[in-house]
Write an enzyme that holds these catalytic residues in place. Sequence first.
Site, PDB file in Angstrom:
ATOM      1  N   TYR A 196      23.039  39.541  37.818  1.00  0.00           N
ATOM      2  CA  TYR A 196      21.736  39.931  37.293  1.00  0.00           C
ATOM      3  C   TYR A 196      20.711  39.984  38.418  1.00  0.00           C
ATOM      4  O   TYR A 196      20.772  39.201  39.356  1.00  0.00           O
ATOM      5  CB  TYR A 196      21.248  38.929  36.237  1.00  0.00           C
ATOM      6  CG  TYR A 196      22.030  38.976  34.952  1.00  0.00           C
ATOM      7  CD1 TYR A 196      21.949  40.075  34.110  1.00  0.00           C
ATOM      8  CD2 TYR A 196      22.846  37.919  34.578  1.00  0.00           C
ATOM      9  CE1 TYR A 196      22.659  40.126  32.929  1.00  0.00           C
ATOM     10  CE2 TYR A 196      23.564  37.958  33.393  1.00  0.00           C
ATOM     11  CZ  TYR A 196      23.467  39.063  32.576  1.00  0.00           C
ATOM     12  OH  TYR A 196      24.177  39.108  31.411  1.00  0.00           O
ATOM     13  N   ARG A 221      10.806  48.140  36.865  1.00  0.00           N
ATOM     14  CA  ARG A 221      12.142  47.708  37.235  1.00  0.00           C
ATOM     15  C   ARG A 221      13.119  48.769  36.748  1.00  0.00           C
ATOM     16  O   ARG A 221      12.760  49.666  35.979  1.00  0.00           O
ATOM     17  CB  ARG A 221      12.492  46.344  36.642  1.00  0.00           C
ATOM     18  CG  ARG A 221      12.670  46.357  35.132  1.00  0.00           C
ATOM     19  CD  ARG A 221      13.029  44.994  34.584  1.00  0.00           C
ATOM     20  NE  ARG A 221      14.324  44.531  35.055  1.00  0.00           N
ATOM     21  CZ  ARG A 221      15.479  44.741  34.428  1.00  0.00           C
ATOM     22  NH1 ARG A 221      15.503  45.451  33.305  1.00  0.00           N
ATOM     23  NH2 ARG A 221      16.604  44.266  34.904  1.00  0.00           N
ATOM     24  N   GLU A 267      17.535  53.320  33.311  1.00  0.00           N
ATOM     25  CA  GLU A 267      16.251  53.221  32.638  1.00  0.00           C
ATOM     26  C   GLU A 267      15.174  52.798  33.646  1.00  0.00           C
ATOM     27  O   GLU A 267      15.310  51.767  34.302  1.00  0.00           O
ATOM     28  CB  GLU A 267      16.305  52.183  31.517  1.00  0.00           C
ATOM     29  CG  GLU A 267      17.247  52.540  30.393  1.00  0.00           C
ATOM     30  CD  GLU A 267      17.369  51.420  29.369  1.00  0.00           C
ATOM     31  OE1 GLU A 267      17.970  51.668  28.304  1.00  0.00           O
ATOM     32  OE2 GLU A 267      16.864  50.295  29.634  1.00  0.00           O
TER      33      GLU A 267
END
Length: 345
Positions: free
Chosen positions: A31, A217, A259
């Site tokens: 992550y 982000r 995204e």
Amino acid sequence: MPEPLPPPLLVNSDETILRFPYPFPEDSYMYSFNVEPHTPSARVESMRAAFDSDEHYLTECRQKARILAEDPRRCLILPHMEQAQWDFLELAMTSLAADYPHHFSLERNGGHWRWINRLLDIDHAFTFGDPAGFDEAPFRFIARQMQGDMVLLDQRDNTLWMDAGMVTGAADWSLKFDVGMSFHQWHAPVPKAHELGVFDRALRYLLMVRHEHPVRRLNWTMTVNPWLDTSTENYTIWGPDRATVTLDDVADRVHLRVELQALFRLPRSHALAFSIRTYLLPLRDIVRVPKWRARLHRVLRDLDPALSTYKGLDLYRQVTVKFLSRYDDGTPLSPGIQHDATGLV
């Protein structure tokens, strides 16, 4: 002579420039919050505006209108989000008019506003703050004129709440299910992140985002066939595709889905506006950039099984890895997201 590759864009098979925010998932960790200030970036065209608007605008707005007509509950606004609606309408209109003045304009004379959208042939005068000037919620009016999904997050009790949104292009989630949930509740399905404290740290950061200091982000997953709307509601339409990918068609059917997510503090309500703009690129185009195809191969090959399941990749991940493996000779890759290419393969 190799074809020139204008960084940081990809070029597809018919030499059309694709406006694709290219950062790929790093292969050294599970992550990453990867947040940066959402300021104009000369490196990536899709990051130069507050809300990216491109050559797919009319197609995506028509698709959004169709989905909203079929399922009006793709736009939900809880009653206490009235002030946040007006905050968002102001943010969206002023940003679009400033970034794309040839398509949008906003005239303001005190509380009397006039919004013009030349692409959709909209010319609308209203009084800011007065809902009588609209036939629909102000948030719905402007969000349906924007590419991507828009969510409004209320901030209270030291957390964020998903209390309004228009979501017509979700990556296997549902606004109808998540509306009214807190930050940790709607992220509950993400594997291992809670144990690692990822969302505790992310929430602390987001609670401190300031007005006029937006952040952005990138998130990634994959999609079989170029579906923007892979929402839970439509699973029966797009879900079965994942079990039908073969080595013969994987290059055209499997798409990297990136995204571009941005968060804006709203001034009056103190809510956060959360935009999610989705871009799709098939493997056939990705393999034309040596670093990207090797990086994607290694990420998918070494992906934690729990994360693969969460992202819905299990049914076609191995065939994708097998396809990409032919393009990866094991050469060490430079760190970072730059493509390191002088031309396309």
